[in-house]
Design a protein around this motif. Sequence first.
Motif, PDB file in Angstrom:
ATOM      1  N   ASN A  69       6.652  22.905  37.568  1.00  0.00           N
ATOM      2  CA  ASN A  69       6.306  22.468  38.688  1.00  0.00           C
ATOM      3  C   ASN A  69       6.927  21.055  38.852  1.00  0.00           C
ATOM      4  O   ASN A  69       6.853  20.367  39.848  1.00  0.00           O
ATOM      5  CB  ASN A  69       4.724  22.016  38.825  1.00  0.00           C
ATOM      6  N   ARG A 126       6.583  22.410  45.577  1.00  0.00           N
ATOM      7  CA  ARG A 126       5.212  22.151  44.869  1.00  0.00           C
ATOM      8  C   ARG A 126       4.200  22.631  45.582  1.00  0.00           C
ATOM      9  O   ARG A 126       3.093  23.072  45.377  1.00  0.00           O
ATOM     10  CB  ARG A 126       5.129  20.636  44.593  1.00  0.00           C
ATOM     11  N   GLN A 127       4.165  22.750  46.918  1.00  0.00           N
ATOM     12  CA  GLN A 127       3.162  23.194  47.707  1.00  0.00           C
ATOM     13  C   GLN A 127       2.725  24.718  47.506  1.00  0.00           C
ATOM     14  O   GLN A 127       1.528  24.910  47.783  1.00  0.00           O
ATOM     15  CB  GLN A 127       3.505  22.931  49.347  1.00  0.00           C
ATOM     16  N   THR A 131      15.043  17.796  44.206  1.00  0.00           N
ATOM     17  CA  THR A 131      14.463  16.584  44.282  1.00  0.00           C
ATOM     18  C   THR A 131      13.899  16.124  45.610  1.00  0.00           C
ATOM     19  O   THR A 131      14.341  16.983  46.625  1.00  0.00           O
ATOM     20  CB  THR A 131      15.638  15.347  43.882  1.00  0.00           C
ATOM     21  N   ASN A 156      12.322  15.585  49.215  1.00  0.00           N
ATOM     22  CA  ASN A 156      11.513  16.538  50.007  1.00  0.00           C
ATOM     23  C   ASN A 156      11.396  18.165  49.695  1.00  0.00           C
ATOM     24  O   ASN A 156      10.551  18.646  49.813  1.00  0.00           O
ATOM     25  CB  ASN A 156      11.816  16.277  51.462  1.00  0.00           C
ATOM     26  N   LYS A 157      12.600  18.492  49.370  1.00  0.00           N
ATOM     27  CA  LYS A 157      12.862  19.920  48.936  1.00  0.00           C
ATOM     28  C   LYS A 157      11.628  20.428  47.594  1.00  0.00           C
ATOM     29  O   LYS A 157      11.068  21.311  47.586  1.00  0.00           O
ATOM     30  CB  LYS A 157      13.955  20.245  48.286  1.00  0.00           C
ATOM     31  N   LEU A 158      11.596  19.457  46.698  1.00  0.00           N
ATOM     32  CA  LEU A 158      10.805  19.367  45.647  1.00  0.00           C
ATOM     33  C   LEU A 158       9.422  19.394  45.845  1.00  0.00           C
ATOM     34  O   LEU A 158       8.467  20.119  45.551  1.00  0.00           O
ATOM     35  CB  LEU A 158      10.914  18.498  44.540  1.00  0.00           C
ATOM     36  N   ARG A 159       8.846  18.431  46.916  1.00  0.00           N
ATOM     37  CA  ARG A 159       7.830  18.369  47.565  1.00  0.00           C
ATOM     38  C   ARG A 159       7.134  19.446  48.257  1.00  0.00           C
ATOM     39  O   ARG A 159       6.323  20.388  47.971  1.00  0.00           O
ATOM     40  CB  ARG A 159       7.709  17.152  48.277  1.00  0.00           C
ATOM     41  N   VAL A 160       8.277  20.208  48.910  1.00  0.00           N
ATOM     42  CA  VAL A 160       7.828  21.397  49.625  1.00  0.00           C
ATOM     43  C   VAL A 160       7.697  22.447  48.542  1.00  0.00           C
ATOM     44  O   VAL A 160       6.715  23.410  48.803  1.00  0.00           O
ATOM     45  CB  VAL A 160       8.968  21.866  50.866  1.00  0.00           C
TER      46      VAL A 160
END
Length: 341
Positions: free
Chosen positions: A52, A81-82, A73, A75-79
Motif C-alpha cells: 500500500n 490507496r483509496q 507519490t 496525489n497519485k499515491l493517495r488516489v
Amino acid sequence: MIQLKNVSKIYRTKNGEISAVNDVNLSINKGEIFGIIGYSGAGKSTLIRLLNGLEKPTDGTVEVNGQLISSITGNKLRVARQKISMIFQHFNLLWSRTVADNIAFPLEIAGIAKTERDKKVKELIDLVGLSGRENAYPSQLSGGQKQRVGIARALANNPEVLLCDEATSALDPETTDSILELLLDINKRLGLTIVLITHEMHVIKKICNRVAVMEAGRVVEQGEVLQVFQNPQADITKNFVHQITGSKESQGSIEQILINYPTGRIVKLTFVGQKTEQPVISKLIKQFNVEVNIVHGNISQTTSGPYGTLLIQIDGDAQNVQNALAFLETNEIQTEVIEHA
C-alpha cells in the motif's frame, strides 16, 4: 492484480543494514484470497506495507491494480490507496466515535454527502453483522465486533484490495473462525482481492486459495494451499502443515510404532480431494487378503478440498502385501513405507 518483482527492502541503521524483504516475487490474482505465512521477523508486515505504499522497496517493483505503487507519490499515491484498504490486529478504531461514526470516517474524509454516507454505513453494518450496534462505542464491543467494525470501515471506499495484517491474532479460536467466514463471504459477494498475513496455518487452511511461506525475508515456498499441504518442501512449511495435520512424526515415535507393530509393513498414506472419501482400507482387505490396522489418522478441510494422512499397518502374505502397496500407488494415493532408521 498484484505483482511483486525482485522486491527487496533494506533498513539502514546505525548498527548496520537489516534486510527485511529479500528478492521476493509474487503474483496475486484478482478476486483470490492469498495468504502470506511466517513466524515473527519473517518480513510479512514489511511486505504488506510495501503493497500500500507505506514503505518503498529498496529494489524491485510493486504493482497493484495497474498502479506502480513502488514509484508513484503524492496525489497519485493517495488516489491509488483509496482502492487498497487494510485491517489490523488491534482494530485501530476511534474510541470516541460510535460504530456508525467509525465506519463513516473514511467517507467523511472523501467528502461524501451525509445522506449518501448514512446509506453506505447502514449497508456495511448489515454486511458485517452489526445491526443494532451502530450506536455503541468500541469499549462496549467484543473483540470480534471491533474487528467487524474495522472490516466495515475498510470497505467504505469500495476498495478492490483488502490487506489483513494479523487480523485474527488477538481473537479467540471461535471468534477467529467467524471473522474468517465473514472475509470469505465478502470475497465471494464483492469479488474483493484479499491478502492475508498470519503466523497461523489454521487461517491459511480456512479461507486461502494460495499461500506464500516467508522465512528471513524470503519467500521459501508458494503454491495452492492443497498442494502445499500435500507436499511441503521447506522445513518451515512442514512445521506449519504439522500444526494442522499432526502428520509429522519424530524419529523416536516412528521407532516406537515399528516396535509396537513388528510384523508386516507400516505405511503412511496421503489423500487429497475426493481420494479422502474412497473406502481404501476395505478394498485392501477384500482384494488382497491382508490385515490392516489403523495406527493414526487425520483429515483437514481446505478451500480447495480435504487433505488427509493415515498411518496403517499392512500384514499378511508377503506377495499380498506387495500387491496391496502397488494398488495404492496405481490409485494415485501418495504412499510412503516407514522403515527403521
